[in-house]
Design a protein around this motif. Sequence first.
Motif, PDB file in Angstrom:
ATOM      1  N   LEU A 218       0.830  -1.203   0.000  1.00 26.65           N
ATOM      2  CA  LEU A 218       0.000   0.000   0.000  1.00 26.65           C
ATOM      3  C   LEU A 218       0.866   1.256   0.000  1.00 26.65           C
ATOM      4  CD1 LEU A 218      -2.767   1.306   0.091  1.00 26.65           C
ATOM      5  CD2 LEU A 218      -2.744   1.058   2.586  1.00 26.65           C
ATOM      6  N   GLU A 219       1.944   1.220   0.753  1.00 25.74           N
ATOM      7  CA  GLU A 219       2.863   2.362   0.782  1.00 25.74           C
ATOM      8  C   GLU A 219       3.403   2.661  -0.604  1.00 25.74           C
ATOM      9  OE1 GLU A 219       4.870   5.548   2.234  1.00 25.74           O
ATOM     10  OE2 GLU A 219       3.561   4.246   3.456  1.00 25.74           O
ATOM     11  N   ALA A 220       3.625   1.612  -1.394  1.00 23.66           N
ATOM     12  CA  ALA A 220       4.195   1.778  -2.729  1.00 23.66           C
ATOM     13  C   ALA A 220       3.148   2.160  -3.773  1.00 23.66           C
ATOM     14  CB  ALA A 220       4.897   0.487  -3.157  1.00 23.66           C
ATOM     15  N   ASN A 221       1.872   2.063  -3.424  1.00 24.74           N
ATOM     16  CA  ASN A 221       0.813   2.303  -4.401  1.00 24.74           C
ATOM     17  C   ASN A 221       0.167   3.667  -4.148  1.00 24.74           C
ATOM     18  OD1 ASN A 221      -1.466   2.176  -6.111  1.00 24.74           O
ATOM     19  ND2 ASN A 221      -1.466  -0.064  -5.977  1.00 24.74           N
ATOM     20  N   GLU A 222       0.764   4.693  -4.666  1.00 26.09           N
ATOM     21  CA  GLU A 222       0.283   6.056  -4.454  1.00 26.09           C
ATOM     22  C   GLU A 222      -1.099   6.266  -5.058  1.00 26.09           C
ATOM     23  OE1 GLU A 222       1.746  10.686  -5.228  1.00 26.09           O
ATOM     24  OE2 GLU A 222       2.914   8.992  -6.004  1.00 26.09           O
ATOM     25  N   ALA A 223      -1.368   5.606  -6.192  1.00 23.48           N
ATOM     26  CA  ALA A 223      -2.650   5.786  -6.872  1.00 23.48           C
ATOM     27  C   ALA A 223      -3.818   5.322  -5.999  1.00 23.48           C
ATOM     28  CB  ALA A 223      -2.643   5.025  -8.197  1.00 23.48           C
TER      29      ALA A 223
END
Length: 231
Positions: A218-223
């Motif tokens: 989730l941290e890596a998924n800004e969208a």
Amino acid sequence: MLEIKDLHAYYGKSHVLQGVNFEVGEGEIVSLLGRNGVGRSTTCKAIMGLVAPHGSVRFQGEDLGRLKSHQVARKGIGYVPEDRLIFSGLTTRENLQMGIQKMGAEALWTLDDAYRLFPRLQERADVKAEMLSGGEQQMLTMCRTLMGNPKLIMIDEPTEGLAPQIVTQVGDFLLEIAAKGISILLVEQRLSIAMRVSHRVYVMGHGQIVFEGTPADLEANEAVRKEWLEV
């Protein structure tokens, strides 16, 4: 341990849950994230039978869909609602005693455990619950639920309105619960605590699961964060 498949729920003609799917493993902390109104609290209520569930709700392989809420609790699911529902006219100690289901060697959680984790509860043991602060009431309702020795506990917005120091305590408490082998389904608005304690996270939007992964995912998924979590 807990398997939810194609779960639907309604308030009158309002279709709140629209095919929710997720699972919680043994000893796992799973967070259900999302903005207010997307169906996170309704999901907990449907699992507990407080809202009629349509779909599959299975706990340790057993279908809970037709059980009443007190029967679900006896199967080993504890529920800490957002509004806490303390017994305001009873003392702190009496509130804790109301939650006890097992005594002696079978009891994983005792009054001593509650007082060890939250010494303030012992200090306020003879004070009526209505006189406790918001943070103290939140500690009380979580500990009271644990007195029933659940195998899985659902906790709805435990940090809402709490001071940062108490929020940290709540996070540490959740980790200790999981360390005893109790699974946790955490409904939380505060992303920081969910990311700190969770093994996995689900994001809800419009009554459905729109993301599943680890906190790192989730941290890596800004969208996803911008679309479904950020204001």
